[in-house]
Design a protein around this motif. Structure first.
Motif, PDB file in Angstrom:
ATOM      1  N   TYR A 110     -84.878  29.189   5.344  1.00 23.78           N
ATOM      2  CA  TYR A 110     -85.503  27.959   4.883  1.00 23.78           C
ATOM      3  C   TYR A 110     -84.587  27.249   3.893  1.00 23.78           C
ATOM      4  O   TYR A 110     -83.960  27.894   3.051  1.00 23.78           O
ATOM      5  N   LEU A 111     -84.554  25.944   3.957  1.00 28.48           N
ATOM      6  CA  LEU A 111     -83.906  25.104   2.961  1.00 28.48           C
ATOM      7  C   LEU A 111     -85.032  24.413   2.200  1.00 28.48           C
ATOM      8  O   LEU A 111     -85.894  23.778   2.815  1.00 28.48           O
ATOM      9  N   ASN A 112     -85.061  24.566   0.865  1.00 25.71           N
ATOM     10  CA  ASN A 112     -86.168  24.076   0.039  1.00 25.71           C
ATOM     11  C   ASN A 112     -85.717  22.983  -0.907  1.00 25.71           C
ATOM     12  O   ASN A 112     -84.700  23.125  -1.577  1.00 25.71           O
ATOM     13  N   GLY A 113     -86.473  21.919  -0.988  1.00 18.20           N
ATOM     14  CA  GLY A 113     -86.288  20.881  -2.002  1.00 18.20           C
ATOM     15  C   GLY A 113     -87.542  20.823  -2.857  1.00 18.20           C
ATOM     16  O   GLY A 113     -88.652  20.765  -2.329  1.00 18.20           O
ATOM     17  N   ARG A 114     -87.369  20.856  -4.179  1.00 17.45           N
ATOM     18  CA  ARG A 114     -88.528  20.928  -5.069  1.00 17.45           C
ATOM     19  C   ARG A 114     -88.335  20.095  -6.325  1.00 17.45           C
ATOM     20  O   ARG A 114     -87.219  19.780  -6.711  1.00 17.45           O
ATOM     21  N   ILE A 115     -89.456  19.822  -6.974  1.00 13.00           N
ATOM     22  CA  ILE A 115     -89.454  19.290  -8.326  1.00 13.00           C
ATOM     23  C   ILE A 115     -90.286  20.250  -9.158  1.00 13.00           C
ATOM     24  O   ILE A 115     -91.290  20.778  -8.678  1.00 13.00           O
ATOM     25  N   GLY A 116     -89.833  20.520 -10.380  1.00 12.01           N
ATOM     26  CA  GLY A 116     -90.520  21.530 -11.172  1.00 12.01           C
ATOM     27  C   GLY A 116     -90.498  21.242 -12.652  1.00 12.01           C
ATOM     28  O   GLY A 116     -89.893  20.266 -13.111  1.00 12.01           O
ATOM     29  N   ARG A 117     -91.162  22.124 -13.395  1.00 13.40           N
ATOM     30  CA  ARG A 117     -91.291  21.973 -14.838  1.00 13.40           C
ATOM     31  C   ARG A 117     -91.212  23.344 -15.486  1.00 13.40           C
ATOM     32  O   ARG A 117     -91.857  24.291 -15.039  1.00 13.40           O
ATOM     33  N   ASP A 118     -90.411  23.455 -16.544  1.00 10.50           N
ATOM     34  CA  ASP A 118     -90.340  24.658 -17.371  1.00 10.50           C
ATOM     35  C   ASP A 118     -91.210  24.449 -18.609  1.00 10.50           C
ATOM     36  O   ASP A 118     -91.199  23.369 -19.203  1.00 10.50           O
ATOM     37  N   PHE A 119     -91.942  25.478 -18.993  1.00 11.01           N
ATOM     38  CA  PHE A 119     -92.753  25.463 -20.205  1.00 11.01           C
ATOM     39  C   PHE A 119     -92.220  26.542 -21.137  1.00 11.01           C
ATOM     40  O   PHE A 119     -92.330  27.729 -20.845  1.00 11.01           O
ATOM     41  N   ARG A 120     -91.637  26.123 -22.241  1.00  5.70           N
ATOM     42  CA  ARG A 120     -91.054  27.065 -23.205  1.00  5.70           C
ATOM     43  C   ARG A 120     -92.147  27.580 -24.119  1.00  5.70           C
ATOM     44  O   ARG A 120     -92.781  26.821 -24.848  1.00  5.70           O
ATOM     45  N   MET A 121     -92.387  28.885 -24.073  1.00  7.72           N
ATOM     46  CA  MET A 121     -93.415  29.493 -24.918  1.00  7.72           C
ATOM     47  C   MET A 121     -92.851  29.904 -26.281  1.00  7.72           C
ATOM     48  O   MET A 121     -93.515  29.743 -27.293  1.00  7.72           O
TER      49      MET A 121
END
Length: 177
Positions: A110-121
């Motif tokens: 699979y080739l994946n394209g994504r948008i994401g978010r990191d949450f720093r704890m």
């Protein structure tokens, strides 16, 4: 074999980004769940506003995955003092999936394209969420029992997403003080 070459190329690209001495390089352990990654664990390297992932996963039922990912971070203003990544990212990744049961053997890439978010704890722990689409670029299936029922549904475009926990192992601070 192609997946292994892709993961090696991620590490080569990481060393190319390490030439500038004004940023830190963070090494993290990741644990997560995703589609098509399944339940997976691996490493994540953060450098400048980029991150690179390599992981392996399974469903503990005859399914095995190998995953690689490269992402560029963007969004709110970067905190230069702590060399912190911007929270939003867009990524491109590849996942190799191998499934074997008593009747079927299959391989998918699979080739994946994504948008994401990191949450720093805190300084050593982050949560990460991403969503997007995956495209099957390679599909192979061998039916060991051709007389049996086969409900293999092959769809070329699938939803793709991931949730992961990141634990920092160490930080190489290369700042010029």
């Amino acid at each position: 074999m192609k997946v292994i070459l892709y993961i090696i190329s991620l590490f080569v690209a990481t060393t190319a980004f390490c030439q500038n001495k004004n940023y830190s390089t963070q090494f993290n352990v990741t644990l997560g769940a995703g589609l098509p990654e399944t339940l997976h664990g691996g490493i994540r390297i953060n450098r400048k506003q980029w991150h690179f992932d390599a992981s392996g996963g399974t469903t503990l039922g005859g399914l095995f995955t190998v995953n690689g990912n490269a992402a560029y971070h963007f969004g709110s203003k970067n905190n230069v003092e702590t060399n912190e990544l911007k929270p939003w990212y867009t990524s491109l990744g590849v996942s190799y999936m191998q499934r074997e049961s008593s009747t079927i053997y299959s391989q998918d890439t699979y080739l994946n394209g994504r948008i994401g978010r990191d949450f720093r704890m805190n300084d050593w722990f982050k949560l990460s969420f991403s969503v997007g689409l995956g495209v099957i670029v390679y599909h192979y299936k061998y039916d060991k029992d051709p007389g049996g029922w086969d409900f293999d549904i092959w769809v070329p475009v699938i939803p793709s997403g991931q949730f992961s926990l990141q634990f920092m192992i160490f930080d190489l601070d290369n700042s010029n003080d």
